[in-house]
Design an enzyme around this catalytic site. Structure first.
Site, PDB file in Angstrom:
ATOM      1  N   GLY A 202      12.176   1.713  -3.425  1.00  0.00           N
ATOM      2  CA  GLY A 202      12.701   1.947  -2.090  1.00  0.00           C
ATOM      3  C   GLY A 202      14.019   1.235  -1.924  1.00  0.00           C
ATOM      4  O   GLY A 202      14.627   0.783  -2.899  1.00  0.00           O
TER       5      GLY A 202
ATOM      6  N   LYS B 275       4.306  -4.597  -4.849  1.00  0.00           N
ATOM      7  CA  LYS B 275       5.620  -4.284  -4.287  1.00  0.00           C
ATOM      8  C   LYS B 275       6.486  -5.534  -4.415  1.00  0.00           C
ATOM      9  O   LYS B 275       6.121  -6.608  -3.923  1.00  0.00           O
ATOM     10  CB  LYS B 275       5.503  -3.880  -2.826  1.00  0.00           C
ATOM     11  CG  LYS B 275       6.837  -3.486  -2.187  1.00  0.00           C
ATOM     12  CD  LYS B 275       6.749  -3.371  -0.670  1.00  0.00           C
ATOM     13  CE  LYS B 275       6.113  -2.122  -0.202  1.00  0.00           C
ATOM     14  NZ  LYS B 275       6.196  -1.971   1.294  1.00  0.00           N
TER      15      LYS B 275
ATOM     16  N   ASP C 279       6.464   4.709  10.040  1.00  0.00           N
ATOM     17  CA  ASP C 279       7.020   5.392   8.882  1.00  0.00           C
ATOM     18  C   ASP C 279       5.965   6.320   8.285  1.00  0.00           C
ATOM     19  O   ASP C 279       5.710   6.302   7.090  1.00  0.00           O
ATOM     20  CB  ASP C 279       7.483   4.361   7.845  1.00  0.00           C
ATOM     21  CG  ASP C 279       8.391   4.969   6.787  1.00  0.00           C
ATOM     22  OD1 ASP C 279       8.949   6.063   7.020  1.00  0.00           O
ATOM     23  OD2 ASP C 279       8.521   4.366   5.711  1.00  0.00           O
TER      24      ASP C 279
END
Length: 146
Positions: free
Chosen positions: A26, A46, A141
């Site tokens: 991302g 992540k 989101d």
């Protein structure tokens, strides 16, 4: 509740995991498939670059994500097991979705979805949305990739 065993909530370091393939990326980081060495539990990690957190003034968002997501325990919501950080990155340890995200599953040329399977996906998504709504959480989101 999730049927998968939980990881211990002890403090981790990068050395506690074997990293495998990249699962995605991302604006501010990457997601990797990894395995915790002690339990052999497969996870998604992540990595968020601390410089990007500062540059994009993301610290309040990151704190909020951690605070909210650690409390969400639902079979249709990916678990956040915990986090740790070092000088360069913040690492978020998530339950690994074995089938990947819905966007890539649907785009796959081998994925043939039946009406029954689609109904099941919509039911699972609806259950998750009702769960977070009851907790006064707004998902800002919402998309197939998430």
């Amino acid at each position: 509740m999730s049927t998968q065993p939980s990881l211990p909530t002890t403090s981790w370091t990068i050395n506690d995991f074997d990293f495998h393939e990249a699962l995605g990326n991302g604006k501010c980081g990457y997601v990797y498939h990894a395995k915790e060495k002690r339990t052999h539990k497969e996870v998604a990690i992540k990595l968020i670059n601390k410089n990007m957190i500062t540059q994009f003034e993301m610290l309040p968002q990151l704190k909020s994500e951690i605070e909210i997501h650690t409390r969400l325990i639902h079979p249709n919501i990916i678990r956040l097991y915990g986090y740790f950080y070092d000088a360069q990155f913040v690492y978020l340890i998530y339950e690994k979705a074995n089938s990947g995200d819905l966007f890539h599953l649907i785009k796959s040329t081998q994925f043939q979805i039946t009406q029954s399977e689609l109904a099941n996906i919509i039911k699972q998504l609806s259950n998750a949305l009702v769960y977070i709504k009851k907790r006064n959480i707004i998902h800002r989101d919402l998309k197939l990739e998430n």
